[in-house]
Design an enzyme around this catalytic site. Structure first.
Site, PDB file in Angstrom:
ATOM      1  N   ARG A 130       0.943  -2.055  15.181  1.00  0.00           N
ATOM      2  CA  ARG A 130       0.982  -1.681  16.593  1.00  0.00           C
ATOM      3  C   ARG A 130      -0.326  -1.003  16.951  1.00  0.00           C
ATOM      4  O   ARG A 130      -0.851  -0.202  16.155  1.00  0.00           O
ATOM      5  CB  ARG A 130       2.117  -0.681  16.895  1.00  0.00           C
ATOM      6  CG  ARG A 130       3.504  -1.167  16.606  1.00  0.00           C
ATOM      7  CD  ARG A 130       3.895  -2.360  17.427  1.00  0.00           C
ATOM      8  NE  ARG A 130       3.828  -2.127  18.862  1.00  0.00           N
ATOM      9  CZ  ARG A 130       3.863  -3.124  19.753  1.00  0.00           C
ATOM     10  NH1 ARG A 130       3.898  -4.389  19.367  1.00  0.00           N
ATOM     11  NH2 ARG A 130       3.832  -2.852  21.036  1.00  0.00           N
ATOM     12  N   ASN A 142       0.837  -1.215   0.000  1.00  0.00           N
ATOM     13  CA  ASN A 142       0.000   0.000   0.000  1.00  0.00           C
ATOM     14  C   ASN A 142       0.862   1.251   0.000  1.00  0.00           C
ATOM     15  O   ASN A 142       0.517   2.245  -0.652  1.00  0.00           O
ATOM     16  CB  ASN A 142      -0.958  -0.006   1.199  1.00  0.00           C
ATOM     17  CG  ASN A 142      -2.185  -0.849   0.930  1.00  0.00           C
ATOM     18  OD1 ASN A 142      -3.040  -0.463   0.132  1.00  0.00           O
ATOM     19  ND2 ASN A 142      -2.263  -2.020   1.550  1.00  0.00           N
ATOM     20  N   GLU A 150      -7.313  -2.509  -2.634  1.00  0.00           N
ATOM     21  CA  GLU A 150      -6.698  -1.590  -1.663  1.00  0.00           C
ATOM     22  C   GLU A 150      -5.802  -0.580  -2.372  1.00  0.00           C
ATOM     23  O   GLU A 150      -5.779   0.609  -2.045  1.00  0.00           O
ATOM     24  CB  GLU A 150      -5.861  -2.368  -0.640  1.00  0.00           C
ATOM     25  CG  GLU A 150      -6.683  -3.239   0.297  1.00  0.00           C
ATOM     26  CD  GLU A 150      -5.828  -3.933   1.352  1.00  0.00           C
ATOM     27  OE1 GLU A 150      -4.958  -3.275   1.956  1.00  0.00           O
ATOM     28  OE2 GLU A 150      -6.026  -5.138   1.572  1.00  0.00           O
ATOM     29  N   ASN A 168      -6.529   4.810   8.119  1.00  0.00           N
ATOM     30  CA  ASN A 168      -6.028   3.431   8.074  1.00  0.00           C
ATOM     31  C   ASN A 168      -6.750   2.692   6.956  1.00  0.00           C
ATOM     32  O   ASN A 168      -7.862   3.051   6.587  1.00  0.00           O
ATOM     33  CB  ASN A 168      -6.321   2.748   9.419  1.00  0.00           C
ATOM     34  CG  ASN A 168      -5.853   1.308   9.446  1.00  0.00           C
ATOM     35  OD1 ASN A 168      -4.731   1.007   9.037  1.00  0.00           O
ATOM     36  ND2 ASN A 168      -6.699   0.402   9.913  1.00  0.00           N
ATOM     37  N   HIS A 224      -8.146  -1.161   5.990  1.00  0.00           N
ATOM     38  CA  HIS A 224      -8.446  -2.470   6.573  1.00  0.00           C
ATOM     39  C   HIS A 224      -9.023  -3.357   5.472  1.00  0.00           C
ATOM     40  O   HIS A 224      -9.872  -2.899   4.694  1.00  0.00           O
ATOM     41  CB  HIS A 224      -9.439  -2.304   7.726  1.00  0.00           C
ATOM     42  CG  HIS A 224      -9.750  -3.601   8.411  1.00  0.00           C
ATOM     43  ND1 HIS A 224      -8.876  -4.174   9.323  1.00  0.00           N
ATOM     44  CD2 HIS A 224     -10.795  -4.444   8.306  1.00  0.00           C
ATOM     45  CE1 HIS A 224      -9.397  -5.313   9.752  1.00  0.00           C
ATOM     46  NE2 HIS A 224     -10.563  -5.504   9.147  1.00  0.00           N
ATOM     47  N   ARG A 231       3.782   1.591  25.688  1.00  0.00           N
ATOM     48  CA  ARG A 231       3.149   2.112  24.480  1.00  0.00           C
ATOM     49  C   ARG A 231       3.265   3.642  24.400  1.00  0.00           C
ATOM     50  O   ARG A 231       3.512   4.208  23.341  1.00  0.00           O
ATOM     51  CB  ARG A 231       1.663   1.712  24.524  1.00  0.00           C
ATOM     52  CG  ARG A 231       1.072   1.414  23.187  1.00  0.00           C
ATOM     53  CD  ARG A 231      -0.359   0.925  23.312  1.00  0.00           C
ATOM     54  NE  ARG A 231      -0.474  -0.485  23.620  1.00  0.00           N
ATOM     55  CZ  ARG A 231      -0.143  -1.482  22.809  1.00  0.00           C
ATOM     56  NH1 ARG A 231       0.362  -1.233  21.617  1.00  0.00           N
ATOM     57  NH2 ARG A 231      -0.305  -2.737  23.169  1.00  0.00           N
TER      58      ARG A 231
HETATM   59  C1  GRF Z   1      -3.200  -4.741   4.003  1.00  0.00           C
HETATM   60  O1  GRF Z   1      -4.019  -5.820   3.674  1.00  0.00           O
HETATM   61  C2  GRF Z   1      -3.933  -3.736   4.846  1.00  0.00           C
HETATM   62  O2  GRF Z   1      -5.285  -3.649   4.541  1.00  0.00           O
HETATM   63  C3  GRF Z   1      -3.745  -4.293   6.236  1.00  0.00           C
HETATM   64  O3  GRF Z   1      -2.439  -4.801   6.252  1.00  0.00           O
HETATM   65  C4  GRF Z   1      -2.052  -5.165   4.929  1.00  0.00           C
HETATM   66  C5  GRF Z   1      -0.783  -4.422   4.636  1.00  0.00           C
HETATM   67  O4  GRF Z   1      -0.227  -4.820   3.401  1.00  0.00           O
HETATM   68  N1  GRF Z   1      -3.989  -3.263   7.229  1.00  0.00           N
HETATM   69  P1  GRF Z   1       0.975  -4.004   2.790  1.00  0.00           P
HETATM   70  O5  GRF Z   1       2.084  -3.980   3.847  1.00  0.00           O
HETATM   71  O6  GRF Z   1       0.496  -2.623   2.467  1.00  0.00           O
HETATM   72  O7  GRF Z   1       1.403  -4.777   1.576  1.00  0.00           O
END
Ligand code: GRF
Length: 216
Positions: free
Chosen positions: A93, A16, A176, A109, A111, A67
């Site tokens: 984290r 990503n 994504e 974020n 998901h 944390r």
């Molecule tokens: C993705 O599937 C994202 O949605 C999730 O963790 C994964 C990260 O993948 N939160 P990358 O490190 O971006 O390849």
């Protein structure tokens, strides 16, 4: 044009991050990546930051007693780089409430499910077990409760009859990579903001196609 100074936080593969780097490389894109932070020194994604010449910092959580002190180091690094917006991209984290509240409305974020379905871990396995015919991904504002912040954008993909968690994950991941740059652009252009716990939109373009799974 002044571009929104954006940081990406990662822990692993960074696909990503790579998609966000490509988007921000376009001169007319409204955000620029000024910092990548990883809590893992060996995160494969760091190579994408290095290849693009984006400053990358490793802040290992294992070097902090709790944390709050880890989050204070994150916050200091973001401050040093004059970061205005934070994208979590596979950052493994849990962030303290204080940190999240400090960045509320300025931290997003991604998901790999259509939230609020399948929060947490083992997402694709649980989606397949549940029998849903459509899954997808969500970009949302980060709020103190994990995977519960208001959605900004979602993308849907079909779940195939023979899918394994791996094949479904790969299909969702492609979505994504299209969705995260779109959501970042919407925020950076001021077309969506967090207000009273909800995402409020202006200049919102609705998708008008229907995904039916299985095919009619
Ligand atoms: C993705 O599937 C994202 O949605 C999730 O963790 C994964 C990260 O993948 N939160 P990358 O490190 O971006 O390849």
């Amino acid at each position: 044009m002044s571009r929104v100074r954006t940081a990406v936080l990662i822990s692993g593969r960074g696909s990503n991050l790579k998609a966000l780097i490509s988007a921000c490389a376009k001169p007319q894109f409204s955000a620029e990546l000024v910092l990548v932070i990883s809590n893992q020194a060996d995160a494969a994604g760091l190579r994408h930051a290095r290849a693009a010449g984006i400053p990358a910092r490793i802040i290992p959580h294992t070097e902090f007693n709790n944390r709050e002190s880890f989050d204070a180091a994150l916050n200091a690094a973001l401050g040093d780089a004059d970061v205005e917006l934070v994208c979590l991209a596979g950052f493994m984290r849990i962030l303290s409430e204080g940190f999240v509240l400090k960045w509320q409305g300025r931290m997003i974020n991604i998901h790999p499910s259509l939230l609020p379905s399948f929060k947490g871990a083992r997402v694709h396995e649980r989606a397949i077990e549940s029998g849903v015919r459509i899954s997808g991904c969500t970009v949302h504002f980060v709020t103190p409760e994990m995977d519960s912040g208001p959605p900004i954008a979602q993308a849907a993909v079909p779940v195939h009859a023979g899918d394994t968690p791996e094949t479904l994950a790969a299909r969702v991941l492609e979505a994504e990579h299209r969705l995260y740059p779109l959501a970042l652009r919407m925020i950076a252009e001021g077309r969506v903001r967090l207000e009273n716990g909800r995402a409020v939109f202006s200049g919102y373009e609705c998708a008008d196609d229907v995904l039916i799974s299985p095919r009619e």
